[in-house]
Design an enzyme around this catalytic site. Structure first.
Site, PDB file in Angstrom:
ATOM      1  N   ARG A 116       0.851  -1.195   0.000  1.00  0.00           N
ATOM      2  CA  ARG A 116       0.000   0.000   0.000  1.00  0.00           C
ATOM      3  C   ARG A 116       0.879   1.235   0.000  1.00  0.00           C
ATOM      4  O   ARG A 116       1.149   1.805   1.068  1.00  0.00           O
ATOM      5  CB  ARG A 116      -0.890  -0.007   1.242  1.00  0.00           C
ATOM      6  CG  ARG A 116      -1.851  -1.162   1.253  1.00  0.00           C
ATOM      7  CD  ARG A 116      -2.661  -1.149   2.525  1.00  0.00           C
ATOM      8  NE  ARG A 116      -3.565  -2.293   2.562  1.00  0.00           N
ATOM      9  CZ  ARG A 116      -4.367  -2.576   3.586  1.00  0.00           C
ATOM     10  NH1 ARG A 116      -4.383  -1.803   4.643  1.00  0.00           N
ATOM     11  NH2 ARG A 116      -5.158  -3.629   3.544  1.00  0.00           N
ATOM     12  N   ASP A 128       2.106   5.001  -0.138  1.00  0.00           N
ATOM     13  CA  ASP A 128       1.473   6.239   0.336  1.00  0.00           C
ATOM     14  C   ASP A 128       1.341   7.284  -0.771  1.00  0.00           C
ATOM     15  O   ASP A 128       1.935   7.142  -1.837  1.00  0.00           O
ATOM     16  CB  ASP A 128       2.334   6.841   1.468  1.00  0.00           C
ATOM     17  CG  ASP A 128       2.155   6.092   2.776  1.00  0.00           C
ATOM     18  OD1 ASP A 128       1.097   5.454   2.965  1.00  0.00           O
ATOM     19  OD2 ASP A 128       3.084   6.140   3.616  1.00  0.00           O
ATOM     20  N   ARG A 179      10.749   5.721   4.835  1.00  0.00           N
ATOM     21  CA  ARG A 179      11.012   7.161   4.902  1.00  0.00           C
ATOM     22  C   ARG A 179      11.521   7.575   6.282  1.00  0.00           C
ATOM     23  O   ARG A 179      12.318   8.502   6.406  1.00  0.00           O
ATOM     24  CB  ARG A 179       9.769   7.939   4.513  1.00  0.00           C
ATOM     25  CG  ARG A 179       9.446   7.785   3.017  1.00  0.00           C
ATOM     26  CD  ARG A 179       8.016   8.196   2.704  1.00  0.00           C
ATOM     27  NE  ARG A 179       7.754   9.507   3.239  1.00  0.00           N
ATOM     28  CZ  ARG A 179       6.539   9.982   3.517  1.00  0.00           C
ATOM     29  NH1 ARG A 179       5.474   9.230   3.296  1.00  0.00           N
ATOM     30  NH2 ARG A 179       6.397  11.190   3.998  1.00  0.00           N
TER      31      ARG A 179
END
Lengths: 244, 244
Positions: free
Chosen positions: A50, A52, A197
């Site tokens: 999934r 972002d 990240r």
């Protein structure tokens, strides 16, 4: 019913990530709409990762079930003709009925790309993070490699996300440089939300300190997002490949 | 007055080319507007090559005269902070008063990039021309190399453009492949309007015929745009560098 596996490349700039959301354009919505149009039947699709908002993919994988008898190459061509130009199906293949893009995956690999020079780039602005400060690539790579193994990554999980199991096994993690570009690549069995990240952002701020590996592992051990560094922005990130 | 030379990278997707036009957004307009804002004086700029609508640049060169005493690095930073993100100044240097970005140039080098595979690319869609037909790269390279020298290129000049002198000297012209990408690179003292795109389009349609070099030179000798092939689209083209 046939089960078809797609490998998908996309530029995430204009999408609210992979997963379907009300009132937002997502990659999953775009592909499901295209499939529904092509097969003339409401069709839903399962993605491996999934991604972002703003995150790209060079090799996202997804699968869908269909009664359509259309040949695979026609599926691919029809999808590419129907989808917006920033989403491309690079491969379509028939898989066994029990194949599940998310649950059958054994690993995902993400790449984060940094443009590391004094001035930004017009041509790479959507696919790299412009970071003009110096990066000690060798130290960053040492820190990366120290993450290989099975660990609790809750310190690198986006606050507000509720994954019960925050244990991930990192198979490979490295950092290297090619001219102006610095790459981070992480392959793991699973990722928490915002994990790549947060790891890259934390390592970027650690590298120039002594004892950076120990520092990184103190952050890991804290199991607290607030002790880790700020996340780097989404547009440098790409889901590179998924292994089955 | 100081004379400042800028090296500029841009993504031409959203611009009507380099040159100022009424009622259209161009690269030159954007840079002049930024310079005028920064220096608080109406400032005009001279470009080395007039790239067309949708054409990119990795190394366009331009110069402007100013009374501003701002240090070069501040000029570059102020420009990059003021310009839209698809135009970036990658270098700024002080040059002699007689330097003229257009007339002082001894050569310009353009690169045309083709994505040569069965399916398009989401991430490269704005910077490469998707051409799924097979390309005989070795033959294309032979045809390219046969263009080196001083010739009349009116067969490859956009119809409607009025350049009196249609003689250009090509210093280097080659074609090569790197995985899915096929590159054409042409360095010459000068280019006619649409010349690179007409040459690449013509060679792409010649390669599989016998005697392609002779065919190409028959087209050259005709000095008639209508005998050459259709131009390839602008988004595969980039002004790579300008030599002085």
């Amino acid at each position: 019913m046939r089960n078809i596996k797609l490998t998908i490349e996309y530029d995430g700039t204009n999408y609210h990530g992979w997963q379907i959301q009300p009132n937002a354009i997502t990659i999953q919505t775009a592909i499901q709409d295209a499939l529904t149009k092509i097969t003339k039947t409401q069709t839903s699709i399962i993605g491996a990762g999934r991604t972002d908002t703003g995150v790209h993919a060079a090799g996202q994988v997804a699968n869908f079930h269909t009664r359509s008898q259309m040949p695979l190459i026609s599926f691919q061509k029809a999808l590419n003709a129907t989808l917006p130009r920033d989403i491309v199906v690079i491969n379509a293949e028939e898989v066994s009925p029990d194949f599940h893009a998310r649950f059958s995956a054994v690993s995902r690999c993400y790449r984060y790309t940094i443009l590391n020079r004094a001035y930004p780039s017009a041509l790479l602005r959507s696919s790299t993070y412009f970071f003009p400060e110096s990066i000690e690539v060798r130290d960053a790579d040492t820190a990366c490699q120290s993450l290989v193994g099975k660990r609790d990554f809750s310190s690198f999980q986006r606050s507000g996300s509720e994954r019960i199991n925050s244990i991930c096994e990192i198979y490979e993690c490295r950092c290297w440089q090619d001219q102006d570009l610095v790459y981070f690549e992480i392959e793991a069995d699973a990722f928490l939300r915002g994990m790549v990240r947060a790891i890259v952002g934390t390592i970027l701020k650690l590298y120039d300190r002594e004892d950076s590996v120990n520092q990184l592992h103190k952050i890991l051990d804290a199991r607290d997002r607030s002790v880790a560094g700020a996340s780097v922005p989404p547009h440098g990130l790409s889901l590179l490949r998924v292994k089955y």
